[in-house]
Design an enzyme around this catalytic site. Structure first.
Site, PDB file in Angstrom:
ATOM      1  N   ASP A   1     -16.366 -13.847 -12.080  1.00 22.88           N
ATOM      2  CA  ASP A   1     -16.358 -13.371 -10.698  1.00 22.88           C
ATOM      3  C   ASP A   1     -17.672 -12.673 -10.347  1.00 22.88           C
ATOM      4  O   ASP A   1     -18.321 -12.980  -9.336  1.00 22.88           O
ATOM      5  CB  ASP A   1     -15.193 -12.393 -10.464  1.00 22.88           C
ATOM      6  CG  ASP A   1     -13.848 -13.001 -10.822  1.00 22.88           C
ATOM      7  OD1 ASP A   1     -13.791 -14.221 -11.028  1.00 22.88           O
ATOM      8  OD2 ASP A   1     -12.866 -12.247 -10.890  1.00 22.88           O
TER       9      ASP A   1
ATOM     10  N   SER B   1     -11.125 -12.348  -5.742  1.00 20.38           N
ATOM     11  CA  SER B   1     -12.148 -11.415  -6.244  1.00 20.38           C
ATOM     12  C   SER B   1     -12.528 -10.301  -5.285  1.00 20.38           C
ATOM     13  O   SER B   1     -13.707  -9.957  -5.178  1.00 20.38           O
ATOM     14  CB  SER B   1     -13.428 -12.160  -6.617  1.00 20.38           C
ATOM     15  OG  SER B   1     -13.295 -12.733  -7.834  1.00 20.38           O
ATOM     16  N   SER B   2     -11.553  -9.727  -4.623  1.00 24.19           N
ATOM     17  CA  SER B   2     -11.901  -8.604  -3.744  1.00 24.19           C
ATOM     18  C   SER B   2     -12.511  -7.469  -4.567  1.00 24.19           C
ATOM     19  O   SER B   2     -13.462  -6.820  -4.127  1.00 24.19           O
ATOM     20  CB  SER B   2     -10.671  -8.119  -2.978  1.00 24.19           C
ATOM     21  OG  SER B   2      -9.641  -7.783  -3.876  1.00 24.19           O
ATOM     22  N   SER B   3     -12.009  -7.230  -5.780  1.00 21.44           N
ATOM     23  CA  SER B   3     -12.542  -6.096  -6.545  1.00 21.44           C
ATOM     24  C   SER B   3     -13.943  -6.390  -7.078  1.00 21.44           C
ATOM     25  O   SER B   3     -14.820  -5.527  -7.006  1.00 21.44           O
ATOM     26  CB  SER B   3     -11.587  -5.663  -7.643  1.00 21.44           C
ATOM     27  OG  SER B   3     -11.185  -6.759  -8.400  1.00 21.44           O
TER      28      SER B   3
ATOM     29  N   THR C   1     -10.683 -19.498 -18.596  1.00 19.70           N
ATOM     30  CA  THR C   1     -11.594 -19.981 -19.642  1.00 19.70           C
ATOM     31  C   THR C   1     -12.769 -19.017 -19.846  1.00 19.70           C
ATOM     32  O   THR C   1     -13.399 -19.040 -20.902  1.00 19.70           O
ATOM     33  CB  THR C   1     -12.162 -21.366 -19.269  1.00 19.70           C
ATOM     34  OG1 THR C   1     -12.512 -21.332 -17.880  1.00 19.70           O
ATOM     35  CG2 THR C   1     -11.157 -22.467 -19.502  1.00 19.70           C
ATOM     36  N   ASP C   2     -13.063 -18.177 -18.836  1.00 23.85           N
ATOM     37  CA  ASP C   2     -14.297 -17.378 -18.932  1.00 23.85           C
ATOM     38  C   ASP C   2     -14.288 -16.405 -20.106  1.00 23.85           C
ATOM     39  O   ASP C   2     -15.251 -16.311 -20.848  1.00 23.85           O
ATOM     40  CB  ASP C   2     -14.656 -16.684 -17.606  1.00 23.85           C
ATOM     41  CG  ASP C   2     -13.630 -15.709 -17.075  1.00 23.85           C
ATOM     42  OD1 ASP C   2     -12.487 -15.670 -17.596  1.00 23.85           O
ATOM     43  OD2 ASP C   2     -13.960 -14.972 -16.118  1.00 23.85           O
TER      44      ASP C   2
HETATM   45  C1  GLA Z   1      -9.627 -12.988 -12.809  1.00 25.63           C
HETATM   46  C2  GLA Z   1     -10.718 -12.459 -13.727  1.00 25.63           C
HETATM   47  C3  GLA Z   1     -11.695 -13.557 -14.139  1.00 25.63           C
HETATM   48  C4  GLA Z   1     -10.983 -14.807 -14.630  1.00 25.63           C
HETATM   49  C5  GLA Z   1      -9.857 -15.197 -13.678  1.00 25.63           C
HETATM   50  C6  GLA Z   1      -9.015 -16.321 -14.209  1.00 25.63           C
HETATM   51  O1  GLA Z   1     -10.174 -13.340 -11.581  1.00 25.63           O
HETATM   52  O2  GLA Z   1     -11.409 -11.408 -13.112  1.00 25.63           O
HETATM   53  O3  GLA Z   1     -12.608 -13.068 -15.090  1.00 25.63           O
HETATM   54  O4  GLA Z   1     -10.527 -14.640 -15.931  1.00 25.63           O
HETATM   55  O5  GLA Z   1      -8.984 -14.110 -13.386  1.00 25.63           O
HETATM   56  O6  GLA Z   1      -9.747 -17.491 -14.273  1.00 25.63           O
END
Ligand code: GLA
Length: 399
Positions: A172, A126-128, A36-37
């Site tokens: 993230d 979200s390691s990156s 959704t972001d």
């Molecule tokens: C990855 C992206 C985020 C988000 C998610 C899914 O983590 O980096 O911005 O879009 O996927 O919710």
């Protein structure tokens, strides 16, 4: 092995000598709000107790000497000649951070850097983003440059969109930069206004890795975003105020369904319903209604699987196993999809029982016990905790 300020400090001293400053950034786990972001919608993430660590000491030239403990590899980057390479090696993120900060007008200093971390790569945690954020924070700090945390997040998002080539949203980097310890962040990805919501005392988030990493992550991720943009373009002729899927509701979508083919319709249905689920989940969290929160989390997985089509057999099998535990309120895939981790909401007193059952049942499918992590949301990016005193054996202390 547990990573601590001491272990990162010692690794730096062993490699480069001198006295480094230490920084760390958490990983994130998104409770609900999948994809959704970048549709300017709502998300409800929090941070994990897993981190990326940086030990850094400035140099007098404009060279970054960077050692990754994870890859056991040393790279040199000339800040005056940053050249992008096509193959996405770990140091491309370092180059990307330096390039974006310099382009934004922040003149950096050379530095020796050691990077360490315990966030699984490609696991949807979200390691990156964690690496980008801690590096940017450390490089700016060592160059005596202060920027606002929201701006830090936006610069780090640009590393992905402009340098790495993933057209990700802001979630993230934002939660990693601005979350409050032990709280979830209800974030409006359009206005960037957020609310910190207390995590329930009687339920705990558990993250379990499927053991399969993202397949075709960049292509599939970017193509979902394109489909959303195409849908907005198709609908905008008849819904003039539509700037992003965030502006659409289910009644409008149904009324204008004939403008879309089935694929675009289902992509929209996921985003529109997921935005509603995030808002409902936030209310449930505020009321402490973990049962309802769990139902919404599972509904999110179903929608990501059927309408957004970013699940895979392993994620579905793991979600099914988790949800068959009576102590689990709900589970969903987390992150970009196509592998990585599942997050589930567990009745806190029974966390160990759920862990054991998943290790056995999913372990039987995987052929080994899966990696799992019980989440304790941590502080946002910043200086690492001060170094723990060395433990002196009692006999030595007394002699
Ligand atoms: C990855 C992206 C985020 C988000 C998610 C899914 O983590 O980096 O911005 O879009 O996927 O919710």
């Amino acid at each position: 092995m547990t990573i601590t300020s001491r272990s990162v400090h010692d690794a730096f001293v062993g490699r480069f000598g001198g006295q480094p400053q230490l920084f760390r950034a958490p990983g994130r786990v998104n409770i609900i709000g999948g994809h959704t972001d970048y549709n300017e919608g709502f998300v409800l993430p929090t941070t994990t107790g897993l981190h990326t660590w940086v030990a850094i000491a400035p140099r007098t030239d404009r060279t970054l000497r960077v050692f990754s403990r994870l890859f056991d590899s040393l790279e040199e980057i000339d800040l005056d000649r940053i050249e992008k390479c096509a193959d996405a090696q770990w140091y491309e993120y370092v180059k990307g951070v330096a390039a974006i900060l310099e382009t934004a007008g922040h003149s950096l200093r050379g530095a020796d850097i050691v990077i360490d971390g315990d966030i699984p790569l490609g696991g949807g945690l979200s390691s990156s983003a964690s690496l980008e954020t801690v590096l940017a924070f450390a490089l700016l700090d060592r160059a005596d440059i202060e920027i606002e945390r929201g701006e830090l997040a936006q610069l780090c998002q640009r590393v992905e969109t402009e340098y790495v080539g993933i057209r990700c949203g802001i979630m993230d980097q934002y939660v990693i930069s601005r979350c409050v310890k032990n709280r979830a962040m209800m974030l409006d990805c359009r206005s960037l206004e957020f609310q910190s919501v207390e995590m329930p005392a009687d339920a705990r988030l558990l993250v379990v890795d499927t053991g399969v990493s993202h397949r075709l992550p960049v292509g599939e991720y970017n193509s979902r975003r394109e489909e959303c943009e195409e849908a907005v373009a198709l609908l905008a002729g008849e819904i003039p105020q539509l700037g992003a899927l965030r502006d659409l509701d289910l009644a409008q979508l149904e009324a204008k369904r004939k403008l879309l083919d089935d694929r675009h319709y289902r992509r929209c249905r996921h985003i529109v319903s997921e935005n509603q689920r995030v808002q409902d989940a936030c209310s449930a969290l505020q009321r402490g209604d973990v049962q309802r929160l769990g139902e919404l989390i599972t509904a999110s997985h179903v929608s990501l699987r059927d309408d957004y089509e970013i699940s895979c057999a392993e994620l579905d099998a793991l979600v099914e196993i988790m949800n068959s535990c009576p102590e689990v309120y709900g589970s969903r895939l987390v992150g970009g999809g196509f592998g990585g981790c599942v997050v589930c909401l567990v009745d806190a007193p029974h966390l160990d029982r759920v862990m054991d059952r998943v290790q056995v049942e999913y372990g039987a499918l995987l052929g080994r016990a899966p990696w799992a992590h019980a989440v304790t949301p941590s502080d946002p990016v910043g200086p690492a905790p001060t170094i723990e005193p060395l433990e002196v054996p009692e006999s030595a202390a007394n002699s």
